[in-house]
Design an enzyme around this catalytic site. Structure first.
Site, PDB file in Angstrom:
ATOM      1  N   ASP A  44      43.267  16.689   6.289  1.00  0.00           N
ATOM      2  CA  ASP A  44      44.040  17.056   4.801  1.00  0.00           C
ATOM      3  C   ASP A  44      42.925  17.796   3.992  1.00  0.00           C
ATOM      4  O   ASP A  44      41.785  17.027   3.589  1.00  0.00           O
ATOM      5  CB  ASP A  44      44.253  15.719   4.102  1.00  0.00           C
ATOM      6  CG  ASP A  44      45.220  16.176   3.010  1.00  0.00           C
ATOM      7  OD1 ASP A  44      46.375  16.751   3.052  1.00  0.00           O
ATOM      8  OD2 ASP A  44      44.512  16.181   1.928  1.00  0.00           O
ATOM      9  N   TYR A  49      39.246  21.808  -3.121  1.00  0.00           N
ATOM     10  CA  TYR A  49      38.162  20.783  -2.672  1.00  0.00           C
ATOM     11  C   TYR A  49      36.880  21.708  -2.446  1.00  0.00           C
ATOM     12  O   TYR A  49      35.719  21.194  -2.206  1.00  0.00           O
ATOM     13  CB  TYR A  49      38.480  20.281  -1.404  1.00  0.00           C
ATOM     14  CG  TYR A  49      39.574  19.195  -1.550  1.00  0.00           C
ATOM     15  CD1 TYR A  49      40.273  18.803  -2.718  1.00  0.00           C
ATOM     16  CD2 TYR A  49      40.153  18.719  -0.343  1.00  0.00           C
ATOM     17  CE1 TYR A  49      41.307  17.935  -2.792  1.00  0.00           C
ATOM     18  CE2 TYR A  49      41.156  17.831  -0.297  1.00  0.00           C
ATOM     19  CZ  TYR A  49      41.820  17.264  -1.595  1.00  0.00           C
ATOM     20  OH  TYR A  49      42.847  16.788  -1.655  1.00  0.00           O
ATOM     21  N   LYS A  78      46.274  23.349   0.692  1.00  0.00           N
ATOM     22  CA  LYS A  78      46.900  23.271  -0.735  1.00  0.00           C
ATOM     23  C   LYS A  78      46.681  24.521  -1.485  1.00  0.00           C
ATOM     24  O   LYS A  78      45.906  24.917  -1.733  1.00  0.00           O
ATOM     25  CB  LYS A  78      46.574  21.865  -1.492  1.00  0.00           C
ATOM     26  CG  LYS A  78      46.931  20.641  -0.659  1.00  0.00           C
ATOM     27  CD  LYS A  78      46.600  19.494  -1.324  1.00  0.00           C
ATOM     28  CE  LYS A  78      46.512  18.191  -0.501  1.00  0.00           C
ATOM     29  NZ  LYS A  78      45.035  18.132   0.249  1.00  0.00           N
ATOM     30  N   HIS A 109      49.586  22.088  -4.521  1.00  0.00           N
ATOM     31  CA  HIS A 109      48.905  20.821  -4.889  1.00  0.00           C
ATOM     32  C   HIS A 109      49.439  20.114  -6.030  1.00  0.00           C
ATOM     33  O   HIS A 109      49.453  18.828  -6.148  1.00  0.00           O
ATOM     34  CB  HIS A 109      47.512  21.513  -5.039  1.00  0.00           C
ATOM     35  CG  HIS A 109      46.367  20.397  -4.797  1.00  0.00           C
ATOM     36  ND1 HIS A 109      45.366  20.715  -4.605  1.00  0.00           N
ATOM     37  CD2 HIS A 109      46.355  19.109  -5.113  1.00  0.00           C
ATOM     38  CE1 HIS A 109      44.561  19.558  -4.553  1.00  0.00           C
ATOM     39  NE2 HIS A 109      45.266  18.696  -4.839  1.00  0.00           N
TER      40      HIS A 109
END
Length: 311
Positions: A44, A49, A78, A109
């Site tokens: 994931d 990130y 996302k 997201h």
């Protein structure tokens, strides 16, 4: 053998995955390679990130050395808030960084569009008042139809939503041609969200639990929250089943038919988190855990955004 969940898109998703949020870039290669060796196939990720390139390098190494086949992996990433008006470009940027031809799952997201700062930059632009600079010209319906186009163009196999409540999920079901396959939300024993989970499942939307252990150390550090892992009830259940508290909590997540994506970079924890298919919590213990709900959210982006979007 890891349990697979059937999605409304016709594909299947492993019920346990590895989340890479807040994972150090320098450790990603070893974590990904080791986790694949342990049996993980579901990863994931997210543009926000800021480590998709490192994940992509590790995945490419694993595939090119024959450790795993691409078709056996399930890769999620996302769309960030600032790219709602640039969905295809953002998706292609993630695909390039992840070194993939297609995504297994692409999620919106957060249900909020913010000022565009350039594809792939994933900034949370603040206005002059220090509050998140929300873009009121792009509707979630417009964003969703752009997500649907990714499916028809072959960039993405399944599409979904993240951090959507019942109102927004219902709305998405109403305007969508391609239904959301997944809603990824924070849920754990202290934040069970039974109404939202049951609503999604009733309408054939798989629920993925991010923060399935209640955030533990990471969220305590950023948000000052407490984790359910320290609760004496889970310590007692761990002793009863001869498992760790984390394994009990993750097993609870699986038994309520949610997908769990715990994050860890420690080899021992990675092993523990995937080793939860050799026991089952009794109905009495499931009821006990159900009684522990505190409606306690641990992931609080308001700390960075100057606004509580959940208010």
């Amino acid at each position: 053998m890891e349990k697979m969940i059937s999605l409304n898109s016709g594909y299947t998703m492993p019920s346990i995955g590895l989340g890479v949020w807040r994972m150090e870039k320098s450790e990603i290669r070893d974590v990904i390679i080791n986790s694949i060796k342990l049996g993980y196939r579901h990863f994931d990720c997210a543009a926000d990130y800021k480590n998709e390139s490192q994940v992509g390098e590790a995945l490419a190494e694993a595939i090119n050395t024959g450790l795993v086949k691409r078709d056996d992996l399930f890769i999620t990433t996302k769309l960030w808030n600032s790219d709602h008006g640039h969905v295809e470009a953002a998706c292609k940027d993630s695909l390039t960084k992840l070194q993939l031809d297609y995504l297994d799952l692409y999620l919106v997201h957060f249900p909020i569009a913010t000022r565009h700062t350039g594809v792939g930059t994933t900034d949370s632009a603040l206005a002059d008042d220090g509050v998140l600079d929300i873009d009121t010209t792009i509707s979630l319906e417009t964003t969703w139809h752009a997500m649907e186009d990714l499916v028809s163009k072959g960039f993405v196999r399944s599409i979904g939503i993240s951090n959507y409540d019942i109102f927004l999920t219902r709305d998405c079901l109403a305007y969508s041609k391609v239904k959301p396959a997944v809603n990824q939300i924070e849920t754990h024993p202290y934040f069970q969200r039974e109404s939202l989970v049951k609503f999604c499942q009733k309408h054939n939307i798989c629920v993925t639990a991010h923060t399935p252990l209640g955030g533990a150390t990471a969220n305590a550090e950023w948000f000052g929250t407490v984790s359910c892992l320290d609760d004496p009830v889970f310590q007692g259940l761990a002793e009863k089943y001869k498992k760790t508290a984390a394994q009990i909590v993750l097993r609870w997540g699986l038994q309520r038919n949610t997908v769990v994506i715990p994050k860890s970079s420690k080899l021992e924890r990675l092993k523990e988190n995937i080793d939860i298919d050799d026991f089952e919590l009794s109905a009495e213990d499931m009821d006990l855990i159900r009684s522990m709900d505190r409606k306690y959210r641990t992931n609080q982006p308001a700390v960075f955004w100057g606004i509580d979007l959940y208010a």
